[in-house]
Design an enzyme around this catalytic site. Structure first.
Site, PDB file in Angstrom:
ATOM      1  N   GLY A  14       0.832  -1.209   0.000  1.00 13.47           N
ATOM      2  CA  GLY A  14       0.000   0.000   0.000  1.00 13.47           C
ATOM      3  C   GLY A  14       0.858   1.248   0.000  1.00 13.47           C
ATOM      4  O   GLY A  14       1.934   1.274  -0.592  1.00 13.47           O
ATOM      5  N   ASP A  36       1.394  -8.505  -1.661  1.00 17.72           N
ATOM      6  CA  ASP A  36       0.098  -7.994  -1.173  1.00 17.72           C
ATOM      7  C   ASP A  36      -0.962  -9.046  -1.484  1.00 17.72           C
ATOM      8  O   ASP A  36      -0.811  -9.810  -2.448  1.00 17.72           O
ATOM      9  CB  ASP A  36      -0.261  -6.670  -1.864  1.00 17.72           C
ATOM     10  CG  ASP A  36      -1.225  -5.833  -1.035  1.00 17.72           C
ATOM     11  OD1 ASP A  36      -0.806  -4.819  -0.448  1.00 17.72           O
ATOM     12  OD2 ASP A  36      -2.421  -6.224  -0.947  1.00 17.72           O
ATOM     13  N   ARG A  88      -5.572   4.388  17.058  1.00 19.68           N
ATOM     14  CA  ARG A  88      -5.001   3.281  16.285  1.00 19.68           C
ATOM     15  C   ARG A  88      -5.477   1.945  16.850  1.00 19.68           C
ATOM     16  O   ARG A  88      -5.442   0.928  16.174  1.00 19.68           O
ATOM     17  CB  ARG A  88      -3.478   3.352  16.312  1.00 19.68           C
ATOM     18  CG  ARG A  88      -2.919   4.607  15.689  1.00 19.68           C
ATOM     19  CD  ARG A  88      -1.421   4.713  15.847  1.00 19.68           C
ATOM     20  NE  ARG A  88      -0.901   5.934  15.211  1.00 19.68           N
ATOM     21  CZ  ARG A  88      -0.772   7.116  15.832  1.00 19.68           C
ATOM     22  NH1 ARG A  88      -1.094   7.236  17.101  1.00 19.68           N
ATOM     23  NH2 ARG A  88      -0.324   8.172  15.186  1.00 19.68           N
ATOM     24  N   ASN A 120      -0.409  -0.929  12.531  1.00 14.49           N
ATOM     25  CA  ASN A 120      -0.916  -0.415  13.816  1.00 14.49           C
ATOM     26  C   ASN A 120      -2.033  -1.256  14.407  1.00 14.49           C
ATOM     27  O   ASN A 120      -2.729  -1.940  13.669  1.00 14.49           O
ATOM     28  CB  ASN A 120      -1.434   1.017  13.592  1.00 14.49           C
ATOM     29  CG  ASN A 120      -0.317   2.038  13.747  1.00 14.49           C
ATOM     30  OD1 ASN A 120       0.474   1.946  14.677  1.00 14.49           O
ATOM     31  ND2 ASN A 120      -0.277   2.993  12.849  1.00 14.49           N
ATOM     32  N   HIS A 175       3.106   3.831  20.693  1.00 13.63           N
ATOM     33  CA  HIS A 175       2.766   4.744  19.599  1.00 13.63           C
ATOM     34  C   HIS A 175       1.296   5.094  19.717  1.00 13.63           C
ATOM     35  O   HIS A 175       0.449   4.581  19.019  1.00 13.63           O
ATOM     36  CB  HIS A 175       3.046   4.030  18.276  1.00 13.63           C
ATOM     37  CG  HIS A 175       2.856   4.894  17.071  1.00 13.63           C
ATOM     38  ND1 HIS A 175       3.361   6.156  16.956  1.00 13.63           N
ATOM     39  CD2 HIS A 175       2.228   4.637  15.898  1.00 13.63           C
ATOM     40  CE1 HIS A 175       3.044   6.650  15.765  1.00 13.63           C
ATOM     41  NE2 HIS A 175       2.351   5.747  15.110  1.00 13.63           N
TER      42      HIS A 175
HETATM   43  N1  APR Z   1      -1.810  -9.850   3.663  1.00 10.78           N
HETATM   44  C1  APR Z   1      -1.110  -9.025   2.851  1.00 10.78           C
HETATM   45  N2  APR Z   1      -1.481  -7.776   2.596  1.00 10.78           N
HETATM   46  C2  APR Z   1      -2.597  -7.323   3.152  1.00 10.78           C
HETATM   47  C3  APR Z   1      -3.378  -8.131   4.016  1.00 10.78           C
HETATM   48  C4  APR Z   1      -2.940  -9.462   4.246  1.00 10.78           C
HETATM   49  N3  APR Z   1      -3.629 -10.277   5.025  1.00 10.78           N
HETATM   50  N4  APR Z   1      -4.438  -7.403   4.417  1.00 10.78           N
HETATM   51  C5  APR Z   1      -4.314  -6.183   3.866  1.00 10.78           C
HETATM   52  N5  APR Z   1      -3.213  -6.138   3.095  1.00 10.78           N
HETATM   53  C6  APR Z   1      -2.700  -5.031   2.296  1.00 10.78           C
HETATM   54  C7  APR Z   1      -3.776  -4.219   1.616  1.00 10.78           C
HETATM   55  O1  APR Z   1      -4.200  -4.858   0.399  1.00 10.78           O
HETATM   56  C8  APR Z   1      -3.057  -2.888   1.368  1.00 10.78           C
HETATM   57  O2  APR Z   1      -2.487  -2.818   0.087  1.00 10.78           O
HETATM   58  O3  APR Z   1      -2.039  -4.093   3.148  1.00 10.78           O
HETATM   59  C9  APR Z   1      -1.942  -2.859   2.421  1.00 10.78           C
HETATM   60  C10 APR Z   1      -2.034  -1.702   3.399  1.00 10.78           C
HETATM   61  O4  APR Z   1      -1.803  -0.560   2.691  1.00 10.78           O
HETATM   62  P1  APR Z   1      -2.631   0.802   2.921  1.00 10.78           P
HETATM   63  O5  APR Z   1      -4.067   0.518   3.068  1.00 10.78           O
HETATM   64  O6  APR Z   1      -2.183   1.773   1.874  1.00 10.78           O
HETATM   65  O7  APR Z   1      -2.133   1.282   4.371  1.00 10.78           O
HETATM   66  P2  APR Z   1      -0.784   2.062   4.769  1.00 10.78           P
HETATM   67  O8  APR Z   1      -1.085   3.516   4.832  1.00 10.78           O
HETATM   68  O9  APR Z   1       0.344   1.599   3.939  1.00 10.78           O
HETATM   69  O10 APR Z   1      -0.615   1.560   6.286  1.00 10.78           O
HETATM   70  C11 APR Z   1      -0.333   0.219   6.579  1.00 10.78           C
HETATM   71  O11 APR Z   1       0.741   0.676   8.668  1.00 10.78           O
HETATM   72  O12 APR Z   1       1.047   2.640   9.881  1.00 10.78           O
HETATM   73  C12 APR Z   1       0.285   1.483   9.714  1.00 10.78           C
HETATM   74  O13 APR Z   1      -1.861   2.212  10.500  1.00 10.78           O
HETATM   75  C13 APR Z   1      -1.133   1.805   9.364  1.00 10.78           C
HETATM   76  O14 APR Z   1      -1.892  -0.393   9.864  1.00 10.78           O
HETATM   77  C14 APR Z   1      -1.575   0.490   8.808  1.00 10.78           C
HETATM   78  C15 APR Z   1      -0.341  -0.011   8.070  1.00 10.78           C
END
Ligand code: APR
Length: 314
Positions: A14, A36, A88, A120, A175
């Protein structure tokens, strides 16, 4: 000097995962696997990054087999906050399930990797990753202290009218809203902060405002962007990644499973650690005053309570 090409796997392609891949590729830190559950996302980002840097060292995948024998695994998978989600902690239940699946993959394909958790609530996620993946505590860290400290340094520098690079702050604890900035141990250009505040004619109120801005820095960005921050969290992870791969022995505030240090046991929470080629090579125990220690304990206890609330029994 070892001249090996490192393998860095990023779980979750992401905003944060993609930014880490970009930074790590720009710095030539190694081959990169972007994983992902959304295969298109991982492959699309890997292609775009490859084109941008004219490299063939980045792949996108949704097959866990591709993370086999990674040197480092960085975990950003899961749900992030959206506007209105003030804590969070609300992400906890969903993201514990994600950590379980990621931990299974680490155990099966790359059990010796150094693992950096960003998902988080990060202190809880670091703890469950440590347990689920059966990692030694020196091989799993959560990224948050670097981020909180960078926010604190920035807001403090703005109040003082100096460069953010001139401020050496430190933020301990979880955090969350009860993170523990330590003004008493902060220096500005090598001078104790309290002296600098006096010289500038700034009072406690100015400091309180800086601390509040730091605490709610993530929420401020979330409200402005409508998605949570990603550049600074990614930079924090890359600093840890580099410290490990290049045996830098940097002292960085990270979430680590404490084992009696700071009078806390079996809780992951932010403290300064030394990062080198064997992972966490030491936990730095700062001498805290009574108030600082109390606030630190309170922060550790709220992490512990959250771990209990998900039904974890060790
Ligand atoms: N396995 C692999 N990837 C996954 C899974 C899983 N089971 N579940 C969700 N994802 C992927 C989603 O498809 C998405 O692309 O995790 C990615 C998360 O990316 P974003 O939604 O863009 O979130 P991001 O802003 O990168 O934050 C990720 O880090 O700081 C923390 O609070 C934030 O928990 C969040 C994480």
């Amino acid at each position: 000097v070892e001249n090996r090409v490192y393998k860095i796997s990023i779980i979750g392609a992401g905003r944060i995962g993609g930014t880490i891949a970009h930074l790590a590729a720009l710095k030539n830190l190694g081959h990169i696997v972007l994983f992902d559950i959304d295969e298109g996302l991982a492959q699309g980002k890997a292609l775009d990054l490859s084109h941008s840097l004219a490299t063939d060292t980045i792949i996108g995948t949704h097959s866990y087999q591709d993370i086999t024998d990674s040197d480092v695994v960085i975990v950003t998978a899961g749900t992030a906050r959206t506007p209105g989600v003030t804590s969070r902690d609300a992400l906890c239940e969903a993201n514990v399930a994600v950590m379980r699946s990621v931990a299974e993959a680490i155990k099966s394909y790359t059990p010796s990797a150094f693992v950096i958790v960003i998902t988080n609530p990060v202190d809880v996620m670091t703890y469950v990753m440590h347990k689920f993946a059966e990692l030694n505590r020196n091989m799993v860290l959560g990224m948050s202290g670097i981020l909180d400290t960078s926010r604190y340094n920035y807001f403090l520098s703005q109040a003082l009218g100096v460069s953010p690079k001139a401020v050496q702050g430190i933020v301990l604890g979880g955090h969350g809203d009860d993170m523990v900035p330590l003004p008493r141990l902060t220096t500005v250009g090598g001078v104790p902060l309290m002296e600098v505040l006096n010289q500038k004619g700034l009072d406690e109120h100015a400091l309180t405002q800086v601390i509040e801005k730091t605490r709610y820095g993530g929420t401020t960005i979330l409200n402005l962007l409508k998605t949570s921050a990603f550049y600074a969290p990614a930079s924090g992870a890359v600093e840890m990644l580099e410290a490990y791969l290049h045996d830098q022995k940097k002292i960085l505030p990270c979430s680590v499973c404490l084992n009696g240090e700071y009078d806390v046991r079996d809780v992951c929470v932010g403290v300064p650690v030394v990062i080198g080629q064997t992972g966490v090579e030491g936990v730095i125990e700062l001498e805290l005053n009574e108030m600082e220690q109390m606030n630190f304990k309170k922060s550790a206890q709220s992490v512990e309570m959250m771990v209990k609330s998900i039904g974890w029994t060790s």
